[in-house]
Design an enzyme around this catalytic site. Structure first.
Site, PDB file in Angstrom:
ATOM      1  N   SER A 145      53.219  35.894  70.556  1.00  0.00           N
ATOM      2  CA  SER A 145      52.990  36.682  70.868  1.00  0.00           C
ATOM      3  C   SER A 145      52.766  37.244  72.190  1.00  0.00           C
ATOM      4  CB  SER A 145      51.213  36.966  70.767  1.00  0.00           C
ATOM      5  OG  SER A 145      50.325  38.512  71.225  1.00  0.00           O
ATOM      6  N   TYR A 158      42.523  33.690  69.667  1.00  0.00           N
ATOM      7  CA  TYR A 158      43.680  34.966  69.418  1.00  0.00           C
ATOM      8  C   TYR A 158      44.797  33.978  70.144  1.00  0.00           C
ATOM      9  CZ  TYR A 158      47.113  37.973  68.425  1.00  0.00           C
ATOM     10  OH  TYR A 158      48.746  38.290  67.674  1.00  0.00           O
TER      11      TYR A 158
HETATM   12  P1  NAD Z   1      49.791  42.217  59.666  1.00  0.00           P
HETATM   13  O1  NAD Z   1      48.177  42.597  59.420  1.00  0.00           O
HETATM   14  O2  NAD Z   1      50.400  43.659  59.072  1.00  0.00           O
HETATM   15  O3  NAD Z   1      50.134  41.558  58.795  1.00  0.00           O
HETATM   16  C1  NAD Z   1      49.350  39.812  59.040  1.00  0.00           C
HETATM   17  C2  NAD Z   1      49.942  39.237  57.094  1.00  0.00           C
HETATM   18  O4  NAD Z   1      49.157  38.031  57.401  1.00  0.00           O
HETATM   19  C3  NAD Z   1      50.151  39.924  56.213  1.00  0.00           C
HETATM   20  O5  NAD Z   1      50.690  39.241  54.977  1.00  0.00           O
HETATM   21  C4  NAD Z   1      48.346  39.391  55.329  1.00  0.00           C
HETATM   22  O6  NAD Z   1      47.806  39.008  53.649  1.00  0.00           O
HETATM   23  C5  NAD Z   1      48.625  37.641  56.416  1.00  0.00           C
HETATM   24  N1  NAD Z   1      47.639  37.322  55.672  1.00  0.00           N
HETATM   25  C6  NAD Z   1      46.210  37.382  56.897  1.00  0.00           C
HETATM   26  N2  NAD Z   1      45.488  35.985  57.149  1.00  0.00           N
HETATM   27  C7  NAD Z   1      45.616  35.530  55.696  1.00  0.00           C
HETATM   28  C8  NAD Z   1      45.446  34.239  55.399  1.00  0.00           C
HETATM   29  N3  NAD Z   1      44.281  33.843  55.353  1.00  0.00           N
HETATM   30  N4  NAD Z   1      46.586  33.613  54.385  1.00  0.00           N
HETATM   31  C9  NAD Z   1      47.903  34.062  54.239  1.00  0.00           C
HETATM   32  N5  NAD Z   1      48.350  35.526  54.447  1.00  0.00           N
HETATM   33  C10 NAD Z   1      47.094  35.944  55.443  1.00  0.00           C
HETATM   34  O7  NAD Z   1      49.941  42.168  60.371  1.00  0.00           O
HETATM   35  P2  NAD Z   1      51.247  41.627  61.761  1.00  0.00           P
HETATM   36  O8  NAD Z   1      51.359  43.047  62.783  1.00  0.00           O
HETATM   37  O9  NAD Z   1      52.650  42.294  60.588  1.00  0.00           O
HETATM   38  O10 NAD Z   1      50.689  40.723  62.342  1.00  0.00           O
HETATM   39  C11 NAD Z   1      52.162  39.777  61.960  1.00  0.00           C
HETATM   40  C12 NAD Z   1      51.709  38.319  63.471  1.00  0.00           C
HETATM   41  O11 NAD Z   1      52.651  39.196  64.358  1.00  0.00           O
HETATM   42  C13 NAD Z   1      50.236  37.916  63.124  1.00  0.00           C
HETATM   43  O12 NAD Z   1      50.867  36.978  63.360  1.00  0.00           O
HETATM   44  C14 NAD Z   1      50.325  38.452  64.842  1.00  0.00           C
HETATM   45  O13 NAD Z   1      49.515  37.623  65.222  1.00  0.00           O
HETATM   46  C15 NAD Z   1      51.370  38.409  65.357  1.00  0.00           C
HETATM   47  N6  NAD Z   1      52.014  39.433  66.316  1.00  0.00           N
HETATM   48  C16 NAD Z   1      51.343  40.905  66.439  1.00  0.00           C
HETATM   49  C17 NAD Z   1      51.414  41.903  67.178  1.00  0.00           C
HETATM   50  C18 NAD Z   1      51.087  43.715  66.594  1.00  0.00           C
HETATM   51  O14 NAD Z   1      51.405  44.093  67.667  1.00  0.00           O
HETATM   52  N7  NAD Z   1      51.238  44.121  65.737  1.00  0.00           N
HETATM   53  C19 NAD Z   1      52.316  41.826  68.310  1.00  0.00           C
HETATM   54  C20 NAD Z   1      52.225  40.826  69.219  1.00  0.00           C
HETATM   55  C21 NAD Z   1      52.212  39.780  67.968  1.00  0.00           C
END
Ligand code: NAD
Length: 269
Positions: A145, A158
């Protein structure tokens, strides 16, 4: 360029039942990889995710059930993966968020975020990298991130987990840098560092901003972007997937140990 350049490769994408991970699984499948999905969700959500990856073009897609907060479950998942096909591509995308000042951050929440966002990636990498080195090809892409590069208030676990993920990836990149060859594609380890991406993860933060604007969601989104992301545009999950896909190409053999921001200028300020 060959659009099916991942034919014959096997990929695992953690956290691929939703959001960015699902888009990455679809993109890898579209390029011809067999894709193992992982994540939480209802039976219907998981079935739909697997079907969408096949529809995107994956010759095979399979779901590996594991709660990544549990190291033993990660180990079992990696054993199942080894039986399905050795991992050529590992994308650690599972992640969770919780916002609160340090003094109000529950200790159990700290432990949970570090376990899922950081330790799970250590466990998948320690189990997948030796095989990649032996075969002379491997791609690890960790979805960190902007918060692996800069901090924001109220995100102590985080930010700590994502800085840790960037550091862990650099160590691993150095350890495997000499594996394989330019022709085989080598073994690389990188982070992709998104700014705001439209997924369920950030809905609570959008809702909190919307509340400050009389419940107007669009105004909440604009306020979030105006604060940190100079482009004023959110990324789509498929935008992040496109960067991951490029890193999987043979031509990316010398991009390793990097943390690539996809953040509309956030970290250039
Ligand atoms: P999301 O909530 O749509 O997806 C998260 C995924 O992680 C889901 O498939 C969920 O089931 C899985 N997950 C959560 N806890 C889990 C566990 N204990 N065991 C197995 N799977 C688990 O969120 P996203 O935005 O797609 O996030 C994906 C990645 O991107 C994350 O690492 C997040 O930190 C990172 N990220 C997101 C953003 C944003 O703005 N959305 C920005 C920077 C980084």
């Amino acid at each position: 360029m060959d659009e099916r350049f991942l034919e014959g490769r096997t990929a695992l994408v953690t956290g691929s039942t939703s959001g960015i991970g699902l888009a990455i699984a679809q993109a890898l499948g579209g390029a011809g990889a067999r894709v193992a999905l992982n994540g939480l969700g209802s039976h219907e959500q998981i079935e739909a995710a697997v079907a969408s990856v096949c529809q995107a073009g994956a010759p095979q897609a399979s779901f590996l059930d594991a709660n990544l907060a549990d190291p033993a479950a990660v180990e079992t998942m990696m054993q199942a993966l080894a039986g399905w096909g050795p991992a050529d591509i590992l994308v650690n995308c599972a992640g969770v968020q919780h916002t609160a000042p340090i003094g109000e951050m529950p200790a159990a929440t700290w432990d949970k975020l570090i376990a899922i966002n950081l330790s799970a990636a250590f466990h998948t990498m320690r189990l997948a990298l030796p095989g990649m080195v032996g075969r002379g090809f491997g791609r690890v892409v960790n979805i960190a991130s902007v918060h692996g590069l800069v901090a924001s208030v109220n995100k102590s676990p985080y930010v700590a987990s994502k800085f840790g993920l960037v550091g862990l990836s650099k160590v691993a990149a150095l350890e495997v840098a000499g594996a394989g060859s330019r022709d085989s594609g080598g073994v690389t380890v990188n982070c992709v560092c998104p700014g705001w991406v439209e997924t369920p993860l950030i809905e609570p933060q959008i809702a909190a901003r919307a509340d400050q604007h009389g419940g107007d969601r669009e105004a909440g989104v604009r306020a979030l972007l105006a604060e940190k992301q100079p482009s004023g545009r959110m990324s789509l999950p498929s935008d992040i997937a496109a960067t991951v896909l490029f890193l999987c190409r043979r031509e990316a053999h010398n991009i390793t140990g990097s943390a690539i921001p996809v953040d509309g200028g956030w970290t250039s300020q």
